[in-house]
Design an enzyme around this catalytic site. Sequence first.
Site, PDB file in Angstrom:
ATOM      1  N   PHE A 185       0.835  -1.200   0.000  1.00  0.00           N
ATOM      2  CA  PHE A 185       0.000   0.000   0.000  1.00  0.00           C
ATOM      3  C   PHE A 185       0.867   1.246   0.000  1.00  0.00           C
ATOM      4  O   PHE A 185       2.057   1.211   0.323  1.00  0.00           O
ATOM      5  CB  PHE A 185      -0.949   0.006   1.204  1.00  0.00           C
ATOM      6  N   CYS A 186       0.252   2.359  -0.370  1.00  0.00           N
ATOM      7  CA  CYS A 186       0.910   3.671  -0.376  1.00  0.00           C
ATOM      8  C   CYS A 186      -0.173   4.725  -0.241  1.00  0.00           C
ATOM      9  O   CYS A 186      -1.321   4.407   0.100  1.00  0.00           O
ATOM     10  CB  CYS A 186       1.739   3.855  -1.653  1.00  0.00           C
ATOM     11  N   THR A 187       0.137   5.967  -0.514  1.00  0.00           N
ATOM     12  CA  THR A 187      -0.831   7.045  -0.304  1.00  0.00           C
ATOM     13  C   THR A 187      -2.026   6.931  -1.237  1.00  0.00           C
ATOM     14  O   THR A 187      -3.173   6.934  -0.798  1.00  0.00           O
ATOM     15  CB  THR A 187      -0.153   8.416  -0.515  1.00  0.00           C
ATOM     16  N   GLY A 189      -1.929   4.790  -4.402  1.00  0.00           N
ATOM     17  CA  GLY A 189      -1.972   3.602  -5.229  1.00  0.00           C
ATOM     18  C   GLY A 189      -0.856   3.422  -6.229  1.00  0.00           C
ATOM     19  O   GLY A 189      -0.656   2.330  -6.760  1.00  0.00           O
ATOM     20  N   ILE A 214      -4.106   4.418   0.658  1.00  0.00           N
ATOM     21  CA  ILE A 214      -4.639   4.805   1.964  1.00  0.00           C
ATOM     22  C   ILE A 214      -5.807   5.778   1.823  1.00  0.00           C
ATOM     23  O   ILE A 214      -6.806   5.678   2.544  1.00  0.00           O
ATOM     24  CB  ILE A 214      -3.531   5.438   2.826  1.00  0.00           C
TER      25      ILE A 214
END
Length: 294
Positions: A185-187, A189, A214
């Site tokens: 995951f990241c901010t 995508g 997220i």
Amino acid sequence: MSSVTSYVNIAAYKFITLDNLEEMRPQYQALCNDLGLRGTILLTPEGINMFLSGTRENIDRYLDWVRTDARLADLEWKESLSTEQSHKRMLVKIKKEIITMRMPLIKPELGRAPSVDARTLKRWLDQGHDDEGVPVVMMETRNAFEVDVGTFNNTLDYRIDKFTEFPEVAARHKDELAGKTVVTFCTGGIRCEKAAIHMKDIGYDRVFQLDGGILKYFEEVGGDHYTGDCFVFDYRTALNPKLEPTETVQCFACRAVVTPRQQLSPAYVVGASCPHCAPEPAAKASTGERVASA
């Protein structure tokens, strides 16, 4: 009814071959200027990435125009609201990659790694395993200073300083994660999309990317299984699970993240220093709170 103007902030990207970047750049710049939008658009051979802020009407007009390009007709985006525009100027840049990984054989346009949507992920985390009974492990793809603002509970955080470090880290820890379902995951995508493809390519058995990152998770299910806020690259610095700006800031001098408690330190001087970069005497007089670095 409140008379305060509400601005819409959008984050969007798409991996798609773009071969007319020099033609696109002035068109995007002119339209955004005409609509009073502020933010950053990255145009690359592998696709587009954008963070923009403007009024509801003008954001909608912009998105309607973007989707007249058949390559971007299915563009998806995430939204949040603020009382100020989240960026101070408007930039349209041409870059080599949407997010620098230096792995040219990774082409999300040719096929994504499997993804998991926010509601399904929450259900997996609620029950402690995926739908086949396999334990779920969350893996960070963001830089360490972003993670320090907030992350999923019990996540794997390898303390990378830049995304180009991720491929080597993922390879080094592959054997430890055998028999687990790994969710990157990241901010928003982008990073986890590239990360999951790379991990699949090097032999991870079960790897998923969190669709929309997220921010989409916050939008759809809130902050369950997440502690803290989410760092964003604009003046707001961080958003809480309600997608509201927080009191967290970035130090102008060293760019470190400074929490509300750290802002009480004598070492924190707006525009000049913070507990992370202040001279030793001032730093020692801080509140004692430090962002984890190990």
